[in-house]
Design a protein around this motif. Structure first.
Motif, PDB file in Angstrom:
ATOM      1  N   SER A 231       0.591  -1.377  -0.098  1.00  0.00           N
ATOM      2  CA  SER A 231       0.219   0.037  -0.186  1.00  0.00           C
ATOM      3  C   SER A 231       0.426   0.816   0.888  1.00  0.00           C
ATOM      4  O   SER A 231       0.716   2.353  -0.601  1.00  0.00           O
ATOM      5  CB  SER A 231      -0.942   0.408   1.265  1.00  0.00           C
ATOM      6  OG  SER A 231      -0.388   0.192   2.192  1.00  0.00           O
ATOM      7  N   LYS A 232       1.810   1.035   0.072  1.00  0.00           N
ATOM      8  CA  LYS A 232       3.016   2.858   0.689  1.00  0.00           C
ATOM      9  C   LYS A 232       3.157   3.112  -0.559  1.00  0.00           C
ATOM     10  O   LYS A 232       3.987   3.775  -0.711  1.00  0.00           O
ATOM     11  CB  LYS A 232       4.853   2.011   0.768  1.00  0.00           C
ATOM     12  CG  LYS A 232       5.127   1.210   0.971  1.00  0.00           C
ATOM     13  CD  LYS A 232       6.426   1.022   1.602  1.00  0.00           C
ATOM     14  CE  LYS A 232       7.829  -0.504   0.475  1.00  0.00           C
ATOM     15  NZ  LYS A 232       8.374   0.013   1.500  1.00  0.00           N
ATOM     16  N   GLY A 233       3.096   1.998  -1.779  1.00  0.00           N
ATOM     17  CA  GLY A 233       3.333   2.392  -2.757  1.00  0.00           C
ATOM     18  C   GLY A 233       1.532   3.311  -4.083  1.00  0.00           C
ATOM     19  O   GLY A 233       2.813   3.703  -5.194  1.00  0.00           O
ATOM     20  N   VAL A 234       0.928   3.332  -3.538  1.00  0.00           N
ATOM     21  CA  VAL A 234      -0.425   3.469  -4.447  1.00  0.00           C
ATOM     22  C   VAL A 234       0.520   5.001  -4.779  1.00  0.00           C
ATOM     23  O   VAL A 234      -0.151   5.230  -5.931  1.00  0.00           O
ATOM     24  CB  VAL A 234      -1.435   3.734  -3.511  1.00  0.00           C
ATOM     25  CG1 VAL A 234      -2.861   3.975  -3.562  1.00  0.00           C
ATOM     26  CG2 VAL A 234      -1.826   2.163  -2.911  1.00  0.00           C
ATOM     27  N   GLU A 235       0.680   6.280  -3.757  1.00  0.00           N
ATOM     28  CA  GLU A 235       0.645   7.343  -4.408  1.00  0.00           C
ATOM     29  C   GLU A 235       1.612   7.772  -4.604  1.00  0.00           C
ATOM     30  O   GLU A 235       1.723   8.038  -6.048  1.00  0.00           O
ATOM     31  CB  GLU A 235       0.169   7.982  -3.092  1.00  0.00           C
ATOM     32  CG  GLU A 235      -1.110   8.923  -2.131  1.00  0.00           C
ATOM     33  CD  GLU A 235      -1.766   9.138  -2.521  1.00  0.00           C
ATOM     34  OE1 GLU A 235      -1.419   9.912  -4.007  1.00  0.00           O
ATOM     35  OE2 GLU A 235      -3.135   8.658  -2.390  1.00  0.00           O
TER      36      GLU A 235
ATOM     37  N   ALA B  66      -5.109   3.008 -14.878  1.00  0.00           N
ATOM     38  CA  ALA B  66      -4.044   2.700 -14.242  1.00  0.00           C
ATOM     39  C   ALA B  66      -4.675   2.247 -12.737  1.00  0.00           C
ATOM     40  O   ALA B  66      -5.558   3.466 -12.519  1.00  0.00           O
ATOM     41  CB  ALA B  66      -2.788   4.026 -14.181  1.00  0.00           C
ATOM     42  N   PHE B  67      -4.595   1.742 -12.087  1.00  0.00           N
ATOM     43  CA  PHE B  67      -4.835   0.242 -10.888  1.00  0.00           C
ATOM     44  C   PHE B  67      -3.928   0.043 -10.007  1.00  0.00           C
ATOM     45  O   PHE B  67      -2.420  -0.229 -10.601  1.00  0.00           O
ATOM     46  CB  PHE B  67      -5.889  -0.129 -11.723  1.00  0.00           C
ATOM     47  CG  PHE B  67      -7.086  -0.201 -11.964  1.00  0.00           C
ATOM     48  CD1 PHE B  67      -8.240   0.737 -11.653  1.00  0.00           C
ATOM     49  CD2 PHE B  67      -6.636   0.004 -13.414  1.00  0.00           C
ATOM     50  CE1 PHE B  67      -9.040   0.686 -12.524  1.00  0.00           C
ATOM     51  CE2 PHE B  67      -7.624   0.135 -14.837  1.00  0.00           C
ATOM     52  CZ  PHE B  67      -9.115   0.986 -14.365  1.00  0.00           C
ATOM     53  N   TYR B  68      -3.948  -0.015  -9.097  1.00  0.00           N
ATOM     54  CA  TYR B  68      -2.549  -0.409  -8.029  1.00  0.00           C
ATOM     55  C   TYR B  68      -4.084  -0.976  -6.893  1.00  0.00           C
ATOM     56  O   TYR B  68      -4.523  -0.383  -6.182  1.00  0.00           O
ATOM     57  CB  TYR B  68      -2.381   0.464  -7.399  1.00  0.00           C
ATOM     58  CG  TYR B  68      -1.132   0.663  -6.252  1.00  0.00           C
ATOM     59  CD1 TYR B  68       0.126   0.365  -7.226  1.00  0.00           C
ATOM     60  CD2 TYR B  68      -0.931   0.314  -4.832  1.00  0.00           C
ATOM     61  CE1 TYR B  68       1.280   0.225  -6.668  1.00  0.00           C
ATOM     62  CE2 TYR B  68       0.542  -0.682  -4.964  1.00  0.00           C
ATOM     63  CZ  TYR B  68       1.297  -0.132  -4.991  1.00  0.00           C
ATOM     64  OH  TYR B  68       1.838  -0.582  -4.184  1.00  0.00           O
ATOM     65  N   LEU B  69      -2.957  -2.461  -6.891  1.00  0.00           N
ATOM     66  CA  LEU B  69      -4.137  -3.518  -5.940  1.00  0.00           C
ATOM     67  C   LEU B  69      -3.558  -3.929  -4.945  1.00  0.00           C
ATOM     68  O   LEU B  69      -1.686  -4.039  -4.618  1.00  0.00           O
ATOM     69  CB  LEU B  69      -4.333  -4.574  -7.056  1.00  0.00           C
ATOM     70  CG  LEU B  69      -4.710  -5.912  -6.327  1.00  0.00           C
ATOM     71  CD1 LEU B  69      -7.139  -5.324  -5.563  1.00  0.00           C
ATOM     72  CD2 LEU B  69      -4.896  -7.124  -7.111  1.00  0.00           C
ATOM     73  N   THR B  70      -3.547  -3.661  -3.515  1.00  0.00           N
ATOM     74  CA  THR B  70      -3.197  -3.536  -2.406  1.00  0.00           C
ATOM     75  C   THR B  70      -2.876  -4.937  -2.252  1.00  0.00           C
ATOM     76  O   THR B  70      -3.881  -5.307  -1.953  1.00  0.00           O
ATOM     77  CB  THR B  70      -3.403  -2.662  -1.485  1.00  0.00           C
ATOM     78  OG1 THR B  70      -4.880  -3.060  -0.955  1.00  0.00           O
ATOM     79  CG2 THR B  70      -3.279  -1.067  -2.026  1.00  0.00           C
ATOM     80  N   LEU B  71      -1.821  -5.525  -0.986  1.00  0.00           N
ATOM     81  CA  LEU B  71      -1.519  -6.732  -0.794  1.00  0.00           C
ATOM     82  C   LEU B  71      -1.519  -7.251   0.487  1.00  0.00           C
ATOM     83  O   LEU B  71      -0.643  -7.912   1.193  1.00  0.00           O
ATOM     84  CB  LEU B  71      -0.151  -7.149  -1.374  1.00  0.00           C
ATOM     85  CG  LEU B  71       0.024  -7.303  -2.948  1.00  0.00           C
ATOM     86  CD1 LEU B  71       1.230  -7.942  -3.621  1.00  0.00           C
ATOM     87  CD2 LEU B  71      -1.068  -8.798  -2.778  1.00  0.00           C
TER      88      LEU B  71
END
Length: 373
Positions: free
Chosen positions: A165-169, A183-188
């Motif tokens: 999640s730290k990479g989302v922004e 562009a999407f980001y799926l947290t783990l």
């Protein structure tokens, strides 16, 4: 280029090109593999099981006709194995690439050969990259790969990143993804003691924050919830610009564009006057909810190739991101290599007119027998 497909028992892989250069073929992942134990500190067992299901649902329900590319940014990752398993579970196939070694180890010509086959053939209408990020992912390497793989020049390509999640922004707000529509980001990671390993999906929107880009939480994925509807995941980004202020570059060319400079300085802003393109601009602005400012280039040219890949004039301003759109530029094959054109709404054919041939004067009668017939 390597490709994996669901072909029955086991986890098969096949090489698409037997002429693949040996010096760079080893940098492609040729086999799907599973790992005992976890190298991803935040990916719990529940999360990994959910990740396989989430990826399977994502590609099956939302990317069924897309050319899929799975990108690993590390040498060994159980997360990447789960992503591959999700693609296979959906009955899909994908090209597999190890970006870390490709960016750092390949010479320029070999890298160009590899990237040339990354996006499918000319019949491919949908392209999607699923990129795995580890807890300690190298941001500089990631954005170098994004640039080298031509993503900034493929705005319709769908980019899905899977990582902490730290990479989302950091990732979704990066300028290298500013042209990417989806562009999407799926947290783990587990988000609280009652999350049951649920995954969160974030999306970059282009104009949702008062006309400016932002990062929004699409929702929480769980086996009994899913990702929602296609409109939630892939909304129309261009139906309402929410008051965004665009930059337009123009040149007086009446009756298509009429304008007066606001100062005597080269490259000053313009006050547009009533003309055909001005009416089109205002009609679009009202319908799509945006504003615009218009300015001229310092050289007042439409655009000429300089020979080093750069262009002058309005084409150059568009090429280097100094303007969002323009008007009055004639489409040519060379210009279309650096800028996109809308449909031509008024053709302007050039016709050569000459006087109809007349009988020669009598004074030429003496020399006419000597001329070639």
């Amino acid at each position: 280029m390597a490709k994996v497909s669901n072909g029955g028992s086991g986890i098969p892989a096949r090489v698409l090109s037997s002429a693949m250069a040996p010096e760079w073929s080893r940098f492609l992942l040729l086999l799907l593999f599973s790992m005992s134990g976890s190298r991803h500190a935040t990916a719990t067992k529940a999360n990994k099981n959910n990740l396989t299901s989430a990826i399977s649902q994502l590609v099956r329900n939302f990317l069924p006709d897309c050319h899929l590319v799975l990108v690993s940014t590390s040498k060994f990752s159980s997360v990447f194995s789960e992503m591959q398993s999700g693609v296979l579970r959906a009955g899909m196939s994908a090209v597999l690439v190890n970006s870390k070694e490709m960016v750092t180890s390949l010479d320029l010509s070999s890298r160009d050969d590899l990237l040339g086959g990354l996006w499918g053939d000319a019949t491919t209408t949908c392209q999607a990259l699923l990129i795995e990020l580890t807890d300690d992912f190298d941001a500089e390497h990631l954005f170098n790969f994004i640039e080298d793989s031509d993503i900034p020049r493929r705005p319709e390509a769908r980019v899905i990143l899977v990582g902490p999640s730290k990479g989302v922004e950091v990732v979704l707000r990066h300028p290298k993804l500013q042209n990417t529509v989806h562009a999407f980001y799926l947290t783990l990671q587990n988000l609280g003691p009652e999350s049951r390993g649920d995954l969160h999906m974030y999306r970059k929107c282009l104009y949702c924050n008062g006309g400016e880009p932002d990062v929004r939480l699409v929702g929480r994925w769980a086996p009994d919830i899913g990702f929602g509807t296609k409109d939630q995941l892939f909304p129309d980004e261009f139906g309402n610009f929410n008051g965004h202020r665009f930059k337009a570059v123009a040149k007086k060319y009446f009756p298509y564009m009429d304008a007066v400079p606001d100062s005597n300085e080269p490259g000053s802003t313009l006050t547009v006057l009533d003309s055909l393109d001005t009416r089109i601009f205002h009609a679009l602005a009202q319908y799509l909810n945006f504003t615009f400012e218009t300015w001229s280039t310092a050289d007042s040219e439409f655009g000429v190739a300089k020979g080093d890949g750069n262009w002058t004039g309005m084409v150059g301003a568009l090429q280097h991101g100094q303007a969002d759109f323009s008007c009055g530029i004639t489409p040519t094959v060379t210009r279309s290599q650096v800028v996109d054109f809308s449909r031509v709404y008024i053709p302007e054919p050039w016709v050569i007119v000459s006087l109809k041939p007349q009988p020669p004067p009598q004074s030429w009668s003496l020399v006419r027998p000597l001329t070639e017939s």
